[in-house]
Design a protein around this motif. Structure first.
Motif, PDB file in Angstrom:
ATOM      1  N   GLN A   7      -2.848  -0.017  -7.056  1.00 33.48           N
ATOM      2  CA  GLN A   7      -1.768   0.458  -6.212  1.00 33.48           C
ATOM      3  C   GLN A   7      -0.917  -0.737  -5.812  1.00 33.48           C
ATOM      4  OE1 GLN A   7      -3.619   2.481  -2.870  1.00 33.48           O
ATOM      5  NE2 GLN A   7      -2.874   4.417  -3.684  1.00 33.48           N
ATOM      6  N   LEU A   9       1.523  -2.315  -3.212  1.00 36.18           N
ATOM      7  CA  LEU A   9       1.823  -2.157  -1.791  1.00 36.18           C
ATOM      8  C   LEU A   9       3.052  -2.957  -1.428  1.00 36.18           C
ATOM      9  CD1 LEU A   9      -1.756  -2.575  -0.267  1.00 36.18           C
ATOM     10  CD2 LEU A   9      -0.584  -0.455  -0.889  1.00 36.18           C
ATOM     11  N   THR A  15       3.054  -0.250   2.988  1.00 37.50           N
ATOM     12  CA  THR A  15       3.038   1.109   2.449  1.00 37.50           C
ATOM     13  C   THR A  15       2.831   1.086   0.943  1.00 37.50           C
ATOM     14  OG1 THR A  15       5.447   1.135   2.205  1.00 37.50           O
ATOM     15  CG2 THR A  15       4.554   2.033   4.253  1.00 37.50           C
ATOM     16  N   VAL A  16       2.254   2.182   0.430  1.00 38.62           N
ATOM     17  CA  VAL A  16       2.020   2.314  -1.006  1.00 38.62           C
ATOM     18  C   VAL A  16       3.359   2.564  -1.693  1.00 38.62           C
ATOM     19  CG1 VAL A  16       0.915   3.701  -2.795  1.00 38.62           C
ATOM     20  CG2 VAL A  16      -0.303   3.204  -0.671  1.00 38.62           C
TER      21      VAL A  16
END
Length: 113
Positions: A7, A9, A15-16
């Motif tokens: 992922q 960030l 936040t993703v």
């Protein structure tokens, strides 16, 4: 079976960053190169913040990140042989193959100056 998910960030707020939104931004300032991952919202804010400066700036082309390896001169076979010969003549231990320590290169350069 093992599955790894990565992922991205936002470096500013954590936040993703969903696929297809946001970006990794590379920039240079005062001789240093930087990268930052930003969501679409923070990317828009970043662009708006630097726009007054980029509008009046001169383009100079691509600014590469600082080199992490040896210089191209480090791979010059003749120079490597000369450094090894100098080291042997001056009692400095250097292997016949592989990398030559930066301290040895610096001592060789000082001796040649």
């Amino acid at each position: 079976m093992k599955k790894t998910t990565v992922q991205l960030l936002d470096d500013l707020d954590g936040t993703v960053i969903e696929n297809g939104s946001g970006a990794t931004v590379s920039y240079a300032f005062e001789g240093e190169s930087y990268e930052i991952d930003l969501s679409a919202e923070n990317l828009a804010e970043f662009r708006a913040a630097i726009k007054p400066y980029t509008n009046v700036s001169r383009r100079v082309g691509y600014v590469p990140a600082k080199s992490r390896g040896t210089s191209s001169a480090g791979s010059d076979r003749a120079e490597l042989q000369a450094i090894r010969a100098w080291a042997a003549a001056n009692g400095v231990a250097v292997s016949d193959r592989g990398r030559i320590a930066g301290t040895v290169r610096e001592a060789y350069a000082r001796a040649q100056a």
